[in-house]
Enzyme design. Structure first.
Site, PDB file in Angstrom:
ATOM      1  N   GLU A  36       0.810  -1.215   0.000  1.00 52.95           N
ATOM      2  CA  GLU A  36       0.000   0.000   0.000  1.00 52.95           C
ATOM      3  C   GLU A  36       0.845   1.267   0.000  1.00 52.95           C
ATOM      4  O   GLU A  36       0.468   2.271  -0.605  1.00 52.95           O
ATOM      5  CB  GLU A  36      -0.958  -0.004   1.195  1.00 52.95           C
ATOM      6  CG  GLU A  36      -2.146  -0.953   1.044  1.00 52.95           C
ATOM      7  CD  GLU A  36      -1.787  -2.416   1.222  1.00 52.95           C
ATOM      8  OE1 GLU A  36      -0.673  -2.704   1.713  1.00 52.95           O
ATOM      9  OE2 GLU A  36      -2.607  -3.276   0.868  1.00 52.95           O
TER      10      GLU A  36
ATOM     11  N   HIS B  62     -11.212  -5.694   8.167  1.00 49.20           N
ATOM     12  CA  HIS B  62     -12.037  -5.521   6.973  1.00 49.20           C
ATOM     13  C   HIS B  62     -13.313  -4.722   7.249  1.00 49.20           C
ATOM     14  O   HIS B  62     -14.201  -4.678   6.407  1.00 49.20           O
ATOM     15  CB  HIS B  62     -12.427  -6.885   6.390  1.00 49.20           C
ATOM     16  CG  HIS B  62     -11.290  -7.673   5.822  1.00 49.20           C
ATOM     17  ND1 HIS B  62     -10.270  -8.189   6.591  1.00 49.20           N
ATOM     18  CD2 HIS B  62     -11.002  -8.042   4.543  1.00 49.20           C
ATOM     19  CE1 HIS B  62      -9.425  -8.850   5.810  1.00 49.20           C
ATOM     20  NE2 HIS B  62      -9.840  -8.773   4.571  1.00 49.20           N
TER      21      HIS B  62
HETATM   22  C1  LIG Z   1      -2.067  -4.984   3.949  1.00 48.89           C
HETATM   23  C2  LIG Z   1      -3.024  -5.821   3.192  1.00 48.89           C
HETATM   24  N1  LIG Z   1      -3.273  -5.553   1.901  1.00 48.89           N
HETATM   25  C3  LIG Z   1      -4.144  -6.283   1.197  1.00 48.89           C
HETATM   26  C4  LIG Z   1      -4.808  -7.331   1.773  1.00 48.89           C
HETATM   27  C5  LIG Z   1      -5.823  -8.144   0.966  1.00 48.89           C
HETATM   28  N2  LIG Z   1      -5.311  -9.451   0.649  1.00 48.89           N
HETATM   29  C6  LIG Z   1      -5.556 -10.506   1.433  1.00 48.89           C
HETATM   30  S1  LIG Z   1      -4.767 -11.890   0.928  1.00 48.89           S
HETATM   31  C7  LIG Z   1      -4.062 -11.067  -0.355  1.00 48.89           C
HETATM   32  C8  LIG Z   1      -3.136 -11.789  -1.276  1.00 48.89           C
HETATM   33  C9  LIG Z   1      -2.022 -12.417  -0.504  1.00 48.89           C
HETATM   34  O1  LIG Z   1      -1.181 -13.067  -1.390  1.00 48.89           O
HETATM   35  P1  LIG Z   1      -0.004 -13.981  -0.844  1.00 48.89           P
HETATM   36  O2  LIG Z   1       0.830 -13.218   0.105  1.00 48.89           O
HETATM   37  O3  LIG Z   1       0.674 -14.546  -2.037  1.00 48.89           O
HETATM   38  O4  LIG Z   1      -0.722 -15.133  -0.006  1.00 48.89           O
HETATM   39  P2  LIG Z   1      -1.762 -16.233  -0.534  1.00 48.89           P
HETATM   40  O5  LIG Z   1      -3.135 -15.633  -0.424  1.00 48.89           O
HETATM   41  O6  LIG Z   1      -1.400 -16.590  -1.914  1.00 48.89           O
HETATM   42  O7  LIG Z   1      -1.634 -17.383   0.394  1.00 48.89           O
HETATM   43  C10 LIG Z   1      -4.471  -9.742  -0.395  1.00 48.89           C
HETATM   44  C11 LIG Z   1      -4.077  -8.759  -1.411  1.00 48.89           C
HETATM   45  C12 LIG Z   1      -4.544  -7.582   3.133  1.00 48.89           C
HETATM   46  N3  LIG Z   1      -5.154  -8.573   3.801  1.00 48.89           N
HETATM   47  N4  LIG Z   1      -3.656  -6.836   3.813  1.00 48.89           N
END
Ligand SMILES: Cc1ncc(C[n+]2csc(CCOP(=O)(O)OP(=O)(O)O)c2C)c(N)n1
Ligand SMILES: Cc1ncc(C[n+]2csc(CCOP(=O)(O)OP(=O)(O)O)c2C)c(N)n1
Ligand SMILES: [Mg+2]
Ligand SMILES: [Mg+2]
Lengths: 371, 324, 324, 371
Positions: free
Chosen positions: B60, B129
């Site tokens: 972010e 959220h």
């Molecule tokens: C600071 C923040 N930004 C965005 C999100 C929304 N979000 C939740 S999971 C995710 C993707 C995470 O990807 P990754 O780290 O590859 O983990 P995976 O879900 O593939 O296990 C996002 C963008 C969040 N929870 N926290």
């Protein structure tokens, strides 16, 4: 093919003794005239620094961040930049700022507390200073992405340069800047100025390995240059900026040394030995270029004396400029906030000026400066 | 356009703004092919290409920091923060950079950056959220802070935000994302984010915004059954506050209650109460009351109904106000 | 101990706490050999070693994030943020992690972390070095927010903060760092951060904290010359607020003015005004007035005297209050 | 000497076809019994996932993050951990969480919205979940630094493990965690789970180069392992945790694939082709270990049938547990906030309960759970 990222030696084209050396990777392509210009730029930067420190001692400035010893890479960058390139640098690139056309008045105003970043960054191509360490490389990457989007569309695409320190390299934002640049191939050059220190902390507190290698982990080439060798810096920056203009980010670590205190508020005696500083004194960027130019007859004693005189004038001008600086009137905090601040701020502005008009000896709104 | 949801109204505003000005860009996590987790950016990538609809790395601070750089290069970036709670990793870039740039450059360089933030609770979501972080931004000078509560305003405010020469934080109420309404695409001819009297009334006023506008309308309706004519004002702009409308409303009704999902302590209601206390001294029949979330963290989702202000609590506050 | 500065009193508190409990650690930028840019941690590295006085990399989120981890491992970290404005890169770790851990773990895991923040203006410093960000923390549940105004309180509050089982943000007034005073090392036997009546008075009350305590005392003294007996209260704790003391004071004096360097809109005064308006309805002779910094960014240093509240503005507010 | 960071191939000891292969760097040292345990753990994890997804469809859970396909590295980690090691992982390491003794009830409560991280992290050694992506590796590093400070001082120093995703690797905080770990040699293992996606974004949007290389730029060794090979993961993790216990940080990238949706709210059909998913289906971690164990006669059909029956019981138990979950009573938001919240919060608590008692059909403060 030569490995451009060979870690064994920083790129060097001019030894501390002022002798040219070969580097298998880079060559100095500029003319003799630009060598002389680099010397003049460095000398001007150092003189500005001497004046700034003195002005601070005399209470004319609130603070001054010495740049002595760091003129080399700044001159190299200045030599390599194209006019449309954009630079996001730090409070210690004052010599570079001067070279780019930022006025001494605007820089002095900032350290005097008479203004903030007053200069025209669109015209000078030097972004305002962000004193939140490490926050500006993201701006540089965003700018570079904008360049790549080609909205301006006129002339060859400029490169963007983000200059930051060894300490800054630890900030999350700097690493996110590398992530964004790598992921979207931003036409940006990162220049990490490793001057050995972040206030009292040696660079080893930030990283156990050389900082140019940080780039590799992000998929960006990284290279180390002798930051006190203006020729090497110019050559490497020329290459790096060219690479960026062609669409690939790159990181250059300029290895240098902060010869003075962190700022005029700092006392380096508390945390480091003079021994190291003495060693680095032998690698001074100005000395080496001057020696070289003298040896090659590109400058001579009379020329240097003329330069001294020129710099004395410059110094006098700097002092006069400082004395003549006008403080930013308080109403600018209201007027410069938002195009449409709304009624509540207008009321506060009136209240503020009203209050000041009743306080004896208060700041009378001064004359407009810098905008 | 009739019968658009808030999501569609926002989407339409983005389509229009991008079509009208090639400098408008959209960036954020999953805003591209996916169209955003709430589909607010749906179809933009197809219509305007990956260059102008940028799926960013997951960071972010990087989103906001590069948006600043893009604005410096002459673009008008519209950044999406996926959920309210995720704005904090980018908070420094907002407070110390985005909000300060015009001041720092003595007025030379404004940053026309919009940050869209889906906010508020009531949707059964996980931790982080369901936050209402608007007060943090109201306390920060150099930002416009807006919130929409219906499709018409969603469309209008987003178009205005994009046209604004300064940074705008737009809070979009997730709980109202699928509420439908008419959208006149020309939008009202008003200064950005003027407050709106959603329901006029004479006996008391509810000042609110975002998801709580609906709650306040419900409460006003119920109060009408008890013979109380309650006004509901959608503030729409939290910074600056439209004090002219607010004062006029307080003058007429003499009883004011501020309602929000943000927490009580130093929530928006604190500022409204402080200003009205001073500016309307002697002209009100009761203190400004506040109905807000408790001064705690948001609870696990199945307990959120006991956390979020509801019509009952608003009615109770009305009773208390009338008891003075 | 007599005649200690605020800096020395803080330093002494750290020495004592570290000597008393091997779990107490200090971490931050330049806190080691240098002893911090304000020398608050001077001599700790020599006394307790580099293991317990940690010069961290230059990254505030990392400082706070690792302090959380250290607390999870049973330590009591005391983190220094070098200047007020630099807390924002670490703001997410404060708001979304530090402040939430106890709630997130259903009360199982508290985090005894102290974050020391030199704050406020008036020292002629550069941008980001004169901020008063306390309101952001007051709006965040799960934190204790304290501020000291004299050597005695500096010592006492820091010792209490380190002993606290929950996170504490301690705001230290830079402008008062070199003010001297007596320090009784046992400290008063009071709940953490109870408000303190610095100067009793009957006609009006100034509620303040940190650097503005001195300003308010000056104003009260000047007011005494005009025959007004003005009380000065040092809040000491901004979260929670010591409402019992504050209410009692308001009841006695019937005129209340809140004074702070934080900005007006949603500054601490907003909450005090809102609470007192409601809780003391009809019992005050004037609205709660606020004397605060303008709702703008901090100006360049040479203009700061026109930005910071001073005794004149406090006296003017007193006049306005008495005019009701 | 073998280069442990050889980038050409992720470490693999068991092929997708269930055959053992040699790796010059790592060997599987566990006994056959632990292989069988790994299979059981993975099957249990997958069954839990199936139940969780079903419960979400039936409205019993608010959300569920599928882990199918990612059981391999989780089993490997579980096999390699010592009892005193501490794990900071994500919402997708549910199989690992179960293996560490976190109860299904506590995990279900979180996704139901009946609680947050209710489990005892000191006892299970599994830290609470932080849903702010990328924020927890710093906690892990801090914890590890605490371990190194040796305050506990009893028994061999435990290792700390930070598990995070490919998307998370872009966050400033994750990079700061690497900075701090490297600069202070924290006894920590970073495990970057590269499952190809961060919601709709392929890993190429985060980094142009493999993520294990990120470590190199910080001065930390990085290595890539086949994340769907539980044997390789166990062997590599065993090495990495051992290295950490001896005082050196290390990063392991586990290459795997998110076979399902990001969460039950997600529709992967919008952004990726089934083709890739089908390819990865052939590399399933459970299939390969089961094939291998069957081939070697370490398990047989009756054993598998018995396991099926056991898992059916487990599934029924999970469903029952979920139905019996009690919501966290609202007063816990007050009671769990601070040890000394002060009078104002006490008043709010009373007001809250008072309000609820008057609202018909409102949540009656339920029974205490989980603490
Ligand atoms: C600071 C923040 N930004 C965005 C999100 C929304 N979000 C939740 S999971 C995710 C993707 C995470 O990807 P990754 O780290 O590859 O983990 P995976 O879900 O593939 O296990 C996002 C963008 C969040 N929870 N926290
Ligand atoms: C976010 C933030 N943290 C801390 C500081 C205080 N500070 C100012 S300069 C500095 C050291 C910077 O070191 P480096 O990046 O190496 O640059 P140098 O001063 O050596 O040129 C620090 C810690 C700051 N300005 N901003
Ligand atoms: Mg440095
Ligand atoms: Mg992923």
């Amino acid at each position: 093919m030569v490995d451009i990222e060979d870690p064994t030696q920083p790129v060097r084209l001019l030894t501390p003794e002022g002798e040219l050396v070969e580097d298998p990777r880079f060559r100095w392509r500029g003319g003799d005239g630009s060598l002389v210009e680099m010397l003049r730029g460095m000398r001007r930067g150092r003189r500005f620094d001497v004046e700034g420190a003195a002005l601070q001692r005399h209470g004319e400035l609130g603070l001054w961040p010495p740049l002595v010893g760091q003129e080399g890479y700044q001159a190299g960058i200045a030599a390599a930049l194209n006019p449309a390139d954009m630079v996001f640098a730090t409070y210690r690139e004052q010599s570079l700022a001067l070279a780019m056309g930022v006025s001494p008045a605007d820089i002095l105003a900032l350290w005097r507390g008479a203004g903030l970043s007053r200069w025209d960054s669109a015209a000078t191509r030097m972004a305002p200073y962000s004193l939140i360490i490490g926050s500006h490389p993201l701006h540089a990457v965003g700018y570079a992405l904008g360049v790549a989007l080609g909205r301006a569309g006129d002339g060859p695409a400029p490169a963007t340069l983000a200059v930051y320190g060894d300490g800054a390299s630890s900030q999350g934002d700097v690493n996110e800047a590398l992530v964004f640049a790598a992921a979207r191939r931003a036409p940006v050059v990162f220049c990490c100025v490793n001057n050995g220190w972040a206030i009292s902390e040696p660079v080893t507190r930030q990283s156990p390995i050389p900082l140019y290698q940080r780039a590799h982990g992000f998929g960006i080439p990284g290279i180390r240059v002798d930051g006190n060798d203006p020729l090497a810096c110019a050559a490497v920056m020329d290459w790096a900026l060219g690479r960026a203009r062609a669409g690939s980010p790159v990181l250059v670590e300029a290895l240098t040394y902060r010869m003075g205190a962190h700022t005029t508020s700092d006392d380096p005696g508390r945390y480091r030995s003079d021994e190291l500083t003495r060693q680095w004194a032998g690698r001074d960027p100005i000395e080496r270029l001057q020696t070289h130019l003298l040896a090659r007859g590109l400058v001579d004693r009379p020329w240097l004396e003329a330069l001294d005189a020129e710099l004395d004038d410059f110094g006098a001008e700097v002092r006069r400029t400082c004395r003549e600086l006008v403080d930013t009137p308080i109403e600018r905090v209201f007027d410069d906030l938002l195009v449409e601040p709304g009624a509540h701020l207008a009321e506060q502005r009136a209240e503020c000026l009203d209050w000041l008009s009743t306080v004896p000896g208060s700041t009378v709104p001064g004359e407009e400066v810098g905008a | 356009m009739s019968g658009l949801t808030v999501v569609k109204a926002l989407n339409r505003a983005l389509h229009e703004a991008m079509a009208a000005d090639p400098g408008v860009l959209v960036l954020g996590e999953d805003v591209g092919v996916l169209g955003g987790v709430f589909r607010v950016t749906e179809g933009l990538s197809e219509a305007f290409g990956e260059q102008r609809v940028i799926d960013t790395p997951l960071a972010e601070s990087g989103i906001i920091g590069t948006a600043i750089g893009l604005a410096l290069r002459g673009f008008r970036p519209v950044a999406e923060i996926q959920f309210d709670g995720f704005v904090f990793p980018g908070f420094d870039q907002v407070v110390n950079q985005l909000a300060r740039y015009r001041s720092r450059t003595h007025g030379r360089q404004g940053l026309p950056v919009v940050i869209r933030i889906p906010f508020g609770g009531g949707i059964g979501a996980a931790e982080h959220h369901s936050e209402s972080p608007e007060a943090y931004f109201m306390h920060t000078p150099g930002l416009h802070v807006l919130s929409c509560a219906c499709p018409q305003d969603a469309h209008w405010l987003l178009r205005q935000a994009i046209a604004c020469p300064d940074p705008v934080i737009l809070f979009e109420p997730k709980a109202r994302y699928y509420a439908k309404g008419e959208v006149d695409e020309s939008g009202p001819d008003l200064p950005m984010g003027s407050a709106r009297i959603v329901r006029p009334g004479r006996d008391a006023a509810l000042l609110t915004y975002g998801p709580m506008v609906r709650t306040c309308l419900d409460a006003a309706q119920a109060a009408a059954g008890e013979g109380r004519d309650v006004e509901v004002v959608d503030l729409r702009s939290l910074a600056p506050l439209d004090m002219a409308t607010i004062r006029a409303c307080a003058e007429r009704t003499r009883r004011v209650i501020v309602v929000h999902e943000a927490r009580l302590t130093l929530g928006p209601g604190a500022e409204l109460a402080a200003r009205l206390d001073e500016e309307m001294w002697g002209a009100l029949d009761a203190p400004v009351l506040r109905v807000a979330a408790w001064d705690t963290h948001y609870p696990p989702a199945r307990t959120e109904r006991a956390y979020l202000p509801d019509a009952e609590r608003v009615l109770d506050a009305l009773d208390r106000s009338f008891a003075y």
